[in-house]
Structures are given as structure tokens and as C-alpha cells.
Design a protein around this motif. Structure first.
Motif, mmCIF file in Angstrom:
data_model
loop_
_atom_site.group_PDB
_atom_site.id
_atom_site.type_symbol
_atom_site.label_atom_id
_atom_site.label_comp_id
_atom_site.label_asym_id
_atom_site.label_seq_id
_atom_site.Cartn_x
_atom_site.Cartn_y
_atom_site.Cartn_z
ATOM 1 N N GLN A 70 0.778 -1.232 0.000
ATOM 2 C CA GLN A 70 0.000 0.000 0.000
ATOM 3 C C GLN A 70 0.815 1.290 0.000
ATOM 4 O O GLN A 70 0.253 2.360 0.152
ATOM 5 C CB GLN A 70 -0.961 -0.007 1.194
ATOM 6 C CG GLN A 70 -0.339 0.299 2.548
ATOM 7 C CD GLN A 70 0.276 -0.911 3.213
ATOM 8 O OE1 GLN A 70 0.520 -1.923 2.586
ATOM 9 N NE2 GLN A 70 0.580 -0.790 4.487
ATOM 10 N N PRO A 76 -3.738 -1.380 -3.173
ATOM 11 C CA PRO A 76 -4.492 -1.476 -1.930
ATOM 12 C C PRO A 76 -3.664 -2.226 -0.885
ATOM 13 O O PRO A 76 -2.730 -2.969 -1.232
ATOM 14 C CB PRO A 76 -5.724 -2.303 -2.306
ATOM 15 C CG PRO A 76 -5.818 -2.247 -3.787
ATOM 16 C CD PRO A 76 -4.414 -2.060 -4.284
ATOM 17 N N THR A 77 -4.007 -2.042 0.374
ATOM 18 C CA THR A 77 -3.414 -2.864 1.426
ATOM 19 C C THR A 77 -3.781 -4.327 1.202
ATOM 20 O O THR A 77 -4.739 -4.628 0.510
ATOM 21 C CB THR A 77 -3.995 -2.455 2.804
ATOM 22 O OG1 THR A 77 -5.390 -2.207 2.661
ATOM 23 C CG2 THR A 77 -3.302 -1.236 3.331
ATOM 24 N N GLY A 78 -3.001 -5.214 1.773
ATOM 25 C CA GLY A 78 -3.360 -6.639 1.675
ATOM 26 C C GLY A 78 -2.174 -7.562 1.491
ATOM 27 O O GLY A 78 -2.216 -8.707 1.915
ATOM 28 N N PRO A 120 -3.485 -18.289 -2.628
ATOM 29 C CA PRO A 120 -2.846 -16.978 -2.731
ATOM 30 C C PRO A 120 -3.861 -15.867 -3.004
ATOM 31 O O PRO A 120 -4.947 -16.119 -3.529
ATOM 32 C CB PRO A 120 -1.917 -17.145 -3.935
ATOM 33 C CG PRO A 120 -2.595 -18.165 -4.785
ATOM 34 C CD PRO A 120 -3.367 -19.088 -3.858
ATOM 35 N N ALA A 121 -3.474 -14.646 -2.657
ATOM 36 C CA ALA A 121 -4.312 -13.471 -2.926
ATOM 37 C C ALA A 121 -4.098 -13.062 -4.388
ATOM 38 O O ALA A 121 -3.398 -12.109 -4.705
ATOM 39 C CB ALA A 121 -3.948 -12.342 -1.965
ATOM 40 N N THR A 123 -5.723 -11.638 -6.882
ATOM 41 C CA THR A 123 -5.971 -10.306 -7.455
ATOM 42 C C THR A 123 -4.860 -9.339 -7.051
ATOM 43 O O THR A 123 -4.406 -8.535 -7.862
ATOM 44 C CB THR A 123 -7.336 -9.752 -6.996
ATOM 45 O OG1 THR A 123 -7.455 -9.919 -5.582
ATOM 46 C CG2 THR A 123 -8.482 -10.484 -7.684
#
Lengths: 271, 271, 271, 271
Positions: A70, A76-78, A120-121, A123
Motif C-alpha cells: 500500500q 491497496p493494502t493486503g 494466494p491473494a 488479485t
């Protein structure tokens, strides 16, 4: 530092301290450890520096570096982004500290096969791919000098307002965030509150010892001159609402002068 | 105006002339037609006014009003928005002008059944629904006064720079766009070019007689104080690059003073 | 056709008639005009064909071709796409038909300078750039054969259901839309209504003479085999709700067989 | 189970086992613990169940429940969602297990003031807000029965294909994922590979003992009948490509029959 027993296993340096706008000299810390012949690992919190400030993991002998999606990565954060040296991996393999959340071993084993050890994230990983392409497209050296140029304009504004940077010496001045000290008998939180309530602009606050004494302007990531001028203009309105004395327009004017005086002529090769 | 034969079928008024930043008095034109007993229809080009400036179709006796999606309605380009009076519809039904593109009759007939006479631009129509909800949520009177407040800050900046508004009399000053006259012997296109090439900011140019003499700042739609200050800061940088003499920061400072001096205290009911 | 006086100025062919699923032979119409030595211009409505079916403007001697963004170009509605021959441009320049909406002359003059004669629908134009890149990336010949392959699966399903294609001869069967005739004493609108109300799926209806007698499945654009099977499955559910007799699964099964029997082995060069 | 010393501190139940499509009876596990008077905490892995299957944290006496954003919550991966009982919080406060990653205490303390103990994944949290609104708008009981209805259609297809569900007893059949056993001498990975390579469709594979023996169809979240039919149609194509013998269309047909035979008439109150 008579740490002769070498009980200290790792030294953690915060490369860029967000609350006060101070950038530390990571290379110098490495030098001290080397001069002492100390085997401690060097850990770096690079959350608000990596991708914006000059950072050289191998050259500076950093063992673990941590960042987030971020800040300089403009996402975005994450995501937490971690770099690790072979030396740190070895230390990891002999650690008997029980841990369930993250394992470099699991990650490397699965990554080698094109997989993740857990879901996994996806996006965010695709966003990271795009953000790294953007950084490389601009060129890391250009990214770093752009952050210095934009931050210098902010510092010119602070001077013109007659205020002080929280980081005393110029060499500590952060190119990603500037903490500005309000005059005695004023509350920095009044500036922050006016900016948010009256103009929809988020400024950072001071923490701990500098709470109420400083407000912060972040200036990193996907940012250009006019975006900085917008922030400086918003700060001028908020400072007036908080009754802090200064000449309206002086800070923005100083930044305008800095940016125009230091602009490089477009090279022939530029688009 | 001895237009006694009433050969003129319609009078078209441009409510807000974009190239010069002039707002016309539509109501007064209606009054003149009424005073003369002239049956001409009153057509209004409201592209850069409707949804931003005070506009009263029925009260002012407007017969056809045209706008677009990309100005006060805060959307991408693509939709033409048309208002029509019963009187204009009647005139339309007796027109023998051949036309294939648009028919109020077809539109009304199909709309009554919940359909369009041809494939509608559904994504844009949904955007229009959202934009109208936003305008009503703020309240049209508030939208109009916000545009006046933001434009007044721009005009304060122009004064502080020592420059002139292209619209001479204050009553013609547009609240959605300001055309600024550069000093003699300067080329407004240098400002526009510097803004775009050096800072990625799009300014409008003059057309026809004012080409090269004015540059334009648009200030309508989804806009607040800090966005205006960003534009003014960018203009200051571009004017310096174009060597136009003025005090850096003076325009932004004047706007900062205007916005803070005229800010309404938040009412108890406000969020 | 004893049109010897050549009073007819243009012949308009609908390349692909959406309501009945009929594709016309544009090249043959050109041939007839040429055989007759008739100077009429050839206009083509290519809304539901261009970008999906084989269409050769120059080779077939088409003078004006019209399409839209929302079919083969895989975009939202909003853009009309027009191709024009030099012959048609010349005819245009001598036309005395009054028109205010669109002028090839204005468009060409401004396009040459990189501009539009009016505010362009920039977001849609960027979408068009992306969609054309997608079509070229797949290759137009591949796009056309994909549409034929997908449509053939739909026609296999219609046969398996024991129903008829509205287009009688195989040579008129459209590869972008199939109109299916329901049995006597059934109402096609019941199928359409069940699909929409019970399963959230939009089918097309018949117009004019075929109203109530046919329902339509569109199969063009960004489409693959499983998307077609989804539509066929939805049609099977809707036909059962409308009490049309057929063997459940027979249509989908026929398409599954067609797609697997005709699948090309992946070439070594494929990703 | 002579666990009389109560050395076991917690029992972890996987509510829905993704790799085999088995749903466990969490309530029954609680009952056994209660019957034994055993003080162990009850932990539940609800990743592929919460938000899709019936789950009652308090009524079933669950102490910790874990889920993710990417299944029943219909979002991208990235959030872990945790529910915790007071009993578990108390156990947590006396734990001497060193942990740095997550602290219920820090979270509760900061949440009470409207903050997070660290930078929150704001975009994902807003998505979660929207997804929970969607679940409540449909009604949790309706969500659960929709998943049962859609899964029943999948199971009807499996039966029609002449194949077996990996979960032997009907009471263990999962309503969010079905693992299908391929006949002897066939490799389930051929089905998975054909689906992905030939039709762009992702199926799940078996793990451990069932690797190569099962393929999985997920059916949870934002899903309706035609989406299931698309997946079943894709599986039919992939099974044909993998030479598994079955009647093409039989599975989709069975699901079509199930969905139409069990459809509830729309109530008068429905939109």
C-alpha cells in the motif's frame, strides 16, 4: 556496545520512520555490525521506503526486508512483501521458535512448482505484477529521484510557512513523508481535523511524544507535482482554519518555484 | 429588431459559452421575446451549464434544452440529454424537415412501454441514474452554490495574478469555466502546452478571435476546493514555464483565503 | 428488375437479419448490380455481422457499411461504426439532403489533424481500440471460424430437440444468432418469459410475422463452448417450464458431441 | 476414547472437506465432547462452508471458527474471517505460546475505538460489507437452500453419468463441492487437464489417496442454475476428451429435469 557475547541475533532498522518522517542510514548500521565482527542478522522495515527510496538489499547486506503493497507499490493494502537472504534462511532452518503462520520452506518448495502452499491473494498478486512493471517502466533511479524532487518541494513549502520539519538534520529528511511541527500553543490535531472535516483530505498525526505536535503529509507512490500542490493547498486551508499564522500561498508558491526552477528540459528522446 | 413577419422560428441561446467563460441571461431573452409577442421557440445550449448552474426550463419558458453527459452530469462523454416543451413537440409534429436520426415521437411512444426505439446506451443510462442521484443527494441549490464558491476562488486567483477574465463584466462570469487573458506579447498556447507537456494537466484554449490570447480552467462537476487548488497550482507552474510575470503562490493564496474566509461553519445536522 | 432509369440511388442489404437469424449474400447482390450495369451504391447493415462473420468491404464492393459497438466488437452500446467508399463520399458531396447530425467531410478534416469535429466518446473509443486488438490477436479468420463452430453446436441442439431453425435453407443460417421455431400451439414468448423470470437469462423474441413463433439465442462476440452450453441448458429449462415436449439434455448433448468431435488437436505452436 | 487426563486442549473439525466433498456433523462432535464432559475447545475450519451451508456457532458450541473471503463470501482471496467464543478468548489470555502475528486482545482493544491494530485491508473489508449485505438480502436460510438445490442437480448429473460421488453416504454429500470418482483405469487428471486446456474451465483435483481418482466441481457462492449447467456441460466435453464412457447430455439433462421439477412457483410477493 559491549555486546561481546553475541546474544543479539538480529538488529531491526526502520528504514523510514513514518510518524516522524525520518530516514535512517541502513548501510551505516551494516557497517557498524561488520566493523564489530558481529554476526547478528540485519532486518529492515521498508514499508514506507521500498519502491520509493534507494534501497539495496544485497549491497547493504540486509538479511530480511519487509514491505507492504500500500505504499511505494501503489496498491491497496493486503500484501506483505518479504525479501530474505540465504544467511537468514539458514538461521530460519535452525530456529526452534514455534510458528504456524508462515514458512519460507513451504513457500519456496511450492513456488518452485508454480504453486502456493495455501490459497494466494491472486488479485493482489496481479496488481503487484502491474505495479512492478510501472516501476521498471519509469526506471527505479527515476522513481527515487522523482520522490526526492517532490519531497524537496514540500520542504520548501514548510520553510516558507516558517515551520519546522520534525526531522532535525537535513540528512534524515524523508522523501516519502514529511512531519511538520506546529508552533507552540497550537494543536496539530486541529489541522488534521480541519483538513478531514472541511476539505475531505487525510493528513497523518504524530504518535507518542510528538502527538499533537506534528501533522504529516505523505508523498509517495503514484504522485506528481500538481498532486503535491493540491496537498499543500489543502494544508494551507486547514492551517488557516486552525488559526496557525502564515502567509497564505507562501508554501504553494515556494513549491511552484522549486518545481519550475529545477525542471529538466525534456530530452530529445522523451515522448 | 423589426422581425415583424415572424420568419424566425426559433432563437438559440448558449447558456454558458465555454470558449470565453461567459454565462448568458436566458430568462432575459425569454422576456424580450415575450415583450415583442414573438412566437419563436427558445432553444438553449446547456452543455456546460445544466447540472452546475441555475437553470429553470419551465420558469424561463425554454422550449428545447440540450446537454451532455460529460460536464455537470460528471460522466464519460456519450449521452446527449434533451429537454423539450409541449410547444416544441407540436412544432416538431408539423415540421417537414427530413430527418432520420432522432424522433421525439418514436422515443415517447416506446418509452411509454418501457422500451427504446433503438438499442440504448445502457451503461451510460445507468451512469446517468447514478449521477442524478448524486445531484439530488447534494441538493441542486447546494450544487449551484458550490460551483459559485469554487469559481469565486478561481477569480480571486486571476485577480491576484494581475490577469483579466475574458468575460468583461462580472455578471457574465461563468461559474463552470474561466477564460484567462494572457498579457500582451505572450502566447496563451505556451501556457497550455507547458501544462500538458510538463505537468500532465489539460487546460482549454481560446477559439477564433481569442485563440492564443486566453487559456481556460474548467471547474464543474465532481469538484471540491483542493481540486481547484491543484489546478491553480498547475497553472502557476505552467505560467512560470511560459515566462508570464506574476508572484508565485499569489493565485493559490488568494483562493485559499477566499475559501477559508467564506467557509460556513458545519451545522449541527451535518455529518 | 427493369430499373432502367436508374432512379434507385442505393441498395441496402442487411448482412445478418437478427430477428430471423438469416445471413444474406452481400457479394451476390453486388454481382447482380454489376451484371445489370446499375450505378446504385451498395449499403450494408453489418450490425450483427461485422467482427463475427466474414465481411469484405472492398472485395465485395460495399459503399457504406454500418456496425455498432455492442455486437461483434464486444463492447457496451454507444458507438456507431461506419465504413465508407470513395464512391459514396463523392455521392455525399453532391447530396442536397439537409443534415445536421453527421458529416463525413467534417470528420475527415478534423481526424486528419488528430481531432474530432465534436466531443468524442473517448472511453468507448479506447474500448474499441482494445476490442480491435483482441480481434486481431485471435486473427479475423479464426474469429469467423469460431463463430461458425459455436453456431453449428447450437444448430445441432435445435435438431436434437426436434425443432426447426427459422431460416429454412442451411445457406442462410446465421452464425451469430439462431431463431428457433416453437411447435404449433405453443407460444415462444412463454419460453422467453420463463428464461428471464425463472433463470435470469435473456432470449430474443420474434418480431412482426414471427412474433410468438420464434425465440432467439445470440451467439457472438466474446464466447466459447461452455458459454454456449450454459445458454442451451437455460433454454432447455425454459422450454420445460413452457411445456414444450423434448428430451431433456438432448440439445446440450448434441452440442457436446459436436464440439468434442470437431475439436482440433492443439498444434505444437499453441500455448 | 479414554482421554481421561484431558490433555487435549482443542478438537478441530473441518466442517466441509474440499478435496473429497464431505460435510461433517459439527453439532455431533460437540455432543460427544459434552457427553464425555471433556473441556476441550471446539475449533471449526469453515472455509468452504460458512456463508453457504448451515452453520450455527453459538447453538453448536463452536469456540473458534475460521473462514476466508474467497468461498461463500464471494470475494477475492485475501481476508481470513475468524469467529471466537468467550471461552476461547479466556484460554487465549492464559496461553504462553509465543505469537507475533495476530492478537485477539490487540484487535478488540483497537476495534472498540474504531481502529485496527495495524493497516487494515480496507478494499477487502468494504467488499466484505457488500457480500454480507448480499447474503442478508437473500436471507441466510435461502442461501443455504439454494446451495442444496444447486448441489442436488450436480448429484443428479453424476448419477446419470453412471459415476460415483467420492463421499459414500448421502448424509456426507457436500452442498458446496462434489468430488466425482472416475471409472477404474481412467485418470481423473486427464479430465481436469482437458477442461482447462480445451475449454478454459478449472476443475479441482484429488489430493493424497484420491489423487488421480477424483475430479471436483465447486458449486458455491454467487451461483445459479445456468452457471451449474455450464460447468456440467464443460465436464461432459472434458470427459469425452478423456474417453470416459457416458451418454453425452445425460448429466445436464438430469440436472435440467431436477431444476425444473423442483422449481417453486414464484410467490405473489416476488419481484
Amino acid at each position: 556496545l559491549a555486546e561481546k557475547a553475541h546474544a543479539i541475533k538480529a538488529v531491526l532498522v526502520c528504514h523510514n520512520e513514518t510518524a516522524t518522517g525520518v530516514t535512517s542510514d541502513v548501510r551505516a548500521v551494516r557497517q557498524i555490525l561488520d566493523d564489530l565482527g558481529h554476526p547478528a542478522l540485519l532486518f529492515v522495515d521498508g514499508v514506507s521506503s521500498i519502491g520509493s527510496l534507494d534501497f539495496r538489499m544485497e549491497e547493504w547486506g540486509v538479511d530480511v526486508a519487509v514491505s507492504g503493497s500500500q505504499k511505494g507499490f501503489m496498491m491497496p493494502t493486503g500484501l506483505c512483501i518479504v525479501g530474505v537472504s540465504l544467511k537468514a534462511l539458514e538461521a530460519c532452518s535452525t530456529s526452534r521458535f514455534p510458528t504456524g503462520y508462515f514458512s519460507f520452506q513451504d513457500m519456496m518448495k511450492m513456488n518452485d512448482q508454480g504453486y502456493f502452499p495455501y490459497t494466494p491473494a491472486a488479485t493482489l498478486l496481479r496488481g503487484l505484477r502491474a505495479s512492478i512493471d510501472m516501476l521498471h517502466s519509469e526506471g527505479l533511479a527515476n522513481v527515487v529521484s522523482r520522490h526526492n524532487r517532490l519531497a524537496s518541494g514540500v520542504r520548501a513549502a514548510v520553510d516558507a510557512w516558517g515551520l519546522k520539519n520534525c526531522a532535525l538534520a537535513q540528512k534524515w529528511h524523508s522523501d516519502t513523508v514529511t512531519a511538520i511541527v506546529v508552533p507552540e500553543n497550537f494543536d496539530a490535531n486541529d489541522v488534521i481535523s480541519a483538513a478531514y472535516q472541511n476539505y475531505g483530505m487525510s493528513l497523518g498525526g504524530g504518535l507518542g511524544k510528538v502527538a499533537g505536535k506534528v501533522f504529516r503529509i505523505g508523498h509517495l507512490g503514484w504522485l506528481n507535482e500538481t498532486m503535491v500542490l493540491r496537498a499543500l493547498g489543502g494544508v494551507e486551508m486547514a492551517m488557516r482554519d486552525a488559526c496557525i499564522p502564515f502567509q497564505a500561498g507562501s508554501g504553494v508558491g515556494a513549491a511552484v518555484e522549486y518545481y519550475t526552477d529545477t525542471r529538466q528540459p525534456l530530452s530529445l528522446a522523451a515522448e
